[in-house]
Every structure is written in structure tokens, then in C-alpha cells.
Design an enzyme around this catalytic site. Structure first.
Site, PDB file in Angstrom:
ATOM      1  N   HIS A 157      37.393  53.697  53.152  1.00 46.91           N
ATOM      2  CA  HIS A 157      36.068  53.713  52.540  1.00 46.91           C
ATOM      3  C   HIS A 157      35.005  52.970  53.373  1.00 46.91           C
ATOM      4  O   HIS A 157      34.045  53.554  53.840  1.00 46.91           O
ATOM      5  CB  HIS A 157      36.120  53.051  51.154  1.00 46.91           C
ATOM      6  CG  HIS A 157      37.177  53.576  50.244  1.00 46.91           C
ATOM      7  ND1 HIS A 157      37.106  54.813  49.607  1.00 46.91           N
ATOM      8  CD2 HIS A 157      38.351  53.027  49.838  1.00 46.91           C
ATOM      9  CE1 HIS A 157      38.182  54.990  48.859  1.00 46.91           C
ATOM     10  NE2 HIS A 157      38.953  53.928  48.971  1.00 46.91           N
TER      11      HIS A 157
HETATM   12  O1  RIB Z   1      36.158  52.167  45.707  1.00 43.29           O
HETATM   13  C1  RIB Z   1      36.387  51.718  47.015  1.00 43.29           C
HETATM   14  C2  RIB Z   1      35.665  50.429  47.270  1.00 43.29           C
HETATM   15  O2  RIB Z   1      36.138  49.432  46.375  1.00 43.29           O
HETATM   16  C3  RIB Z   1      35.929  49.873  48.671  1.00 43.29           C
HETATM   17  O3  RIB Z   1      34.817  49.136  49.096  1.00 43.29           O
HETATM   18  C4  RIB Z   1      37.092  48.956  48.455  1.00 43.29           C
HETATM   19  O4  RIB Z   1      37.159  47.922  49.438  1.00 43.29           O
HETATM   20  C5  RIB Z   1      36.740  48.364  47.122  1.00 43.29           C
HETATM   21  O5  RIB Z   1      35.796  47.325  47.329  1.00 43.29           O
END
Ligand code: RIB
Ligand code: CA
Length: 330
Positions: free
Chosen positions: A260
Site C-alpha cells: 500500500h
Molecule cells: O489499509 C492499508 C493501510 O493501513 C496501510 O497504510 C497500512 O500500513 C495500514 O496503515
């Protein structure tokens, strides 16, 4: 100006390198946060990290502020100032994600406890002071976790909204819908009131939602490419991914973990890896059923004014080629 001088002026400008962007990373490490921080620290031509602010999210603040320093030391960048921020959302109880990231938040590799200190200044004060002291429009904010620090700074010092160059954040979802509830993505869900403040701030916002992050999967081939670099950082990253991927492969049956957060730093380096739409995005803060949902008007069915560049697609292999090449530099 005559044509000869104009052309020489143009050619001179073309040859002059574009200076790196000054950014503040706000983060809740998190293995994918680690990848984003490492990518930024490995890319000084494009990115100048003024400081990294930790926020409670994946794990509580003491761990996110510790993990941030672990990652800086892994990168050999112990001169990057790290600040601890908000330990809980603006109005709600903290929700964490040890089920995804492990009890340390950085499960996978065995990494030494940090030696570099936390800064004495609170993260929110650092954000405010940095934005006020630097020329307007020269600092970008890059939140990778719940938006608590950013929104608290905006609430305490509304004047800083006019100083921010851009916010490039990981959060939200439209076609992918939720990963922590059926309707909401984790970063937005943890502090929906904070997200509402940010999305209504009028600041230029670029969003990396699950719609693109679920397309950058660390497949076995890509993990092998990391390990084949035979560098300490890439090996540690591969170990983090080996742990981190379990949640998504079990839940979605996907062929690897979605990375992500490094979508944010990859965008700063190579924006043409991503495509999206400038649309209206608003945050659900009232309904328990859909709390934290990013209501993205992707199809333009409302008259609500566009307030965010919402990314929908990514060149996944180009992203991983960039990530691997840059992390191998450290
Ligand atoms: O949903 C994914 C996000 O939530 C990413 O930033 C992960 O590190 C958590 O913070
Ligand atoms: Ca994160």
C-alpha cells in the site's frame, strides 16, 4: 527577448535539474510503511525528507515511533529527525492491526532496537512549525496511516492549509471497498473525523486507495527479485513481506501482499506510473454501518465539487522495478 536568447534560456532551464521535493512523511509502521520510507530515503534526487512523524495506527504510538527509527537505521539514515505524534484518534478509541502486521508492527526480520533518539518536539508542532517557516507551497505532506496528526495540525493552526504544497496519502477505497470493515479502509476507518477535516481542507490531495494498492502485489517472483539484489535492506524487506502477506493471501487469495504505502513515494518519484480521476471524495463519519467509507464520486453522479485526485490504476511492474532498483541502493 529575441529568439536566440529565448532558446538559450529554454535550453538552459531544460538542463537545470529539478530540485527534490521537500516532504514530511506521517506514518504508522507497518511493513508497507517501511517500504515507503525506504523508497523515499533511497531517492534523494527526487525527495528530501524534512522529517518523519509517527502516529498511532497499525500498532500503538510507542511502537510506531520505535519502528520508524528502526527503518531509518536500516536505511543508514540516522540523521532524519523522527517525531512522535498523536497516540489516539481525535475523538474515538484506537483500533490497531496486529492481526496484519504482528505484535511489533514490523514482524518478519530480526532488526535491532533503535539507537537514534526521538525528537523532543511533538509531531503536530513539527508539522505546524515546518509549514509556517518554509516558503508557501514548498512542502508536501505524505500520510501513510490514520490522518490524526495532519488533522490535529490543521485544527490547531488553520493557517497552515494555505502553506501545504500537496497532500499525497494512502487511504480509502472505491471499487475495492473495505479491508477493515465491509465499507472502510483501515487508515480512514481508524480516524474518520480526521479524514473528514483533511478532505474538506481545500488542500490539493492525491489519494492512493486500495483500488491501486491491491494491484501492486508482491508476488513470489517479485520477492525473489528483492532477494536477488543480495542487499541487507532488500533482504529485510523480503522478510517483512513474507510475514505481512499472510493477511491478504488468506483473506483475498491474492498472489502476494499489496504494498500500500510505497505507492505514495513512488508517485512522488514517477507520477506517470499512476492514473486516476479528479473527483469528489467525502468521508462517512455518522453511520456505524459504513463508518470511514470514502464516498468517491467516480462516475460524477453528484454536483459535489471535486476535491481529490483519486487513483484507479497503476503500472505494477514499473512500480516494482522502481522499488527494487531504489532499495538496492541503500
Ligand atoms: O489499509 C492499508 C493501510 O493501513 C496501510 O497504510 C497500512 O500500513 C495500514 O496503515
Ligand atoms: Ca500505514
Amino acid at each position: 527577448m529575441d529568439i536566440r536568447r529565448a532558446l538559450s534560456h529554454f535550453s538552459e532551464n531544460r538542463s537545470r535539474p529539478i530540485p527534490p521535493r521537500d516532504i514530511i512523511i506521517d506514518t504508522d509502521p507497518g511493513q508497507d510503511d517501511a517500504a515507503a520510507i525506504l523508497l523515499a530515503l533511497a531517492s534523494p534526487e527526487e525527495i528530501n525528507v524534512l522529517g518523519i512523524t509517527a502516529v498511532a495506527g497499525n500498532v500503538p504510538l510507542p511502537l510506531t515511533s520505535k519502528n520508524t527509527r528502526i527503518v531509518c537505521e536500516l536505511a543508514g539514515k540516522v540523521d532524519v529527525p523522527v517525531y512522535a505524534g498523536c497516540a489516539s484518534p481525535m475523538t474515538r478509541d484506537l483500533v490497531t492491526a496486529e492481526h496484519v502486521h504482528g505484535k511489533t508492527g514490523l514482524d518478519g526480520p530480526v532488526l535491532p532496537d533503535p539507537i537514534m533518539p526521538l525528537q523532543d518536539t511533538h509531531a503536530v508542532d513539527f508539522i505546524i512549525e515546518t509549514l509556517r517557516s518554509r516558503p508557501t507551497g514548498t512542502v508536501a505532506l505524505c500520510p501513510l496511516g490514520p490522518l490524526t496528526n495532519i488533522a490535529t495540525a490543521l485544527k490547531r493552526a488553520p493557517d497552515i492549509a494555505g502553506h501545504v504544497q500537496e497532500i499525497v496519502l494512502m487511504g480509502g477505497a472505491y471499487f475495492e471497498v473495505g479491508n477493515i470493515t465491509p465499507a472502510a479502509e483501515f487508515n480512514i476507518y481508524v480516524d474518520p473525523e480526521a479524514a473528514d477535516i483533511v478532505f474538506k481542507s481545500g488542500i490539493k490531495i492525491t489519494v492512493m486507495p486500495l483500488d491501486v494498492t491491491h494491484k501492486v502485489l508482491v508476488t513470489p517472483t517479485r520477492i525473489k527479485a528483492l532477494r536477488d539484489t543480495q542487499t541487507k535492506v532488500c533482504s529485510a524487506m523480503a522478510d517483512m513481506v513474507d510475514f505481512f502477506e499472510r493477511f491478504d493471501t488468506d483473506k483475498y487469495g491474492s498472489n502476494g501482499a499489496p504494498l500500500h504505502d510505497p505507492c505514495v513515494t513512488a508517485y512522488l518519484i514517477q507520477p506517470d506510473l499512476f492514473t486516476g480521476r479528479h473527483i469528489n471524495v467525502e468521508i462517512e463519519t455518522q453511520s456505524d454501518l459504513t463508518l470511514g467509507m470514502t464516498v468517491a464520486d467516480w462516475w460524477g453522479v453528484t454536483d459535489r465539487a471535486p476535491n481529490a485526485m483519486f487513483m484507479g490504476d497503476v503500472d505494477a511492474q514499473g512500480f516494482f522495478d522502481l522499488l527494487t532498483e531504489r532499495l538496492a541502493r541503500l
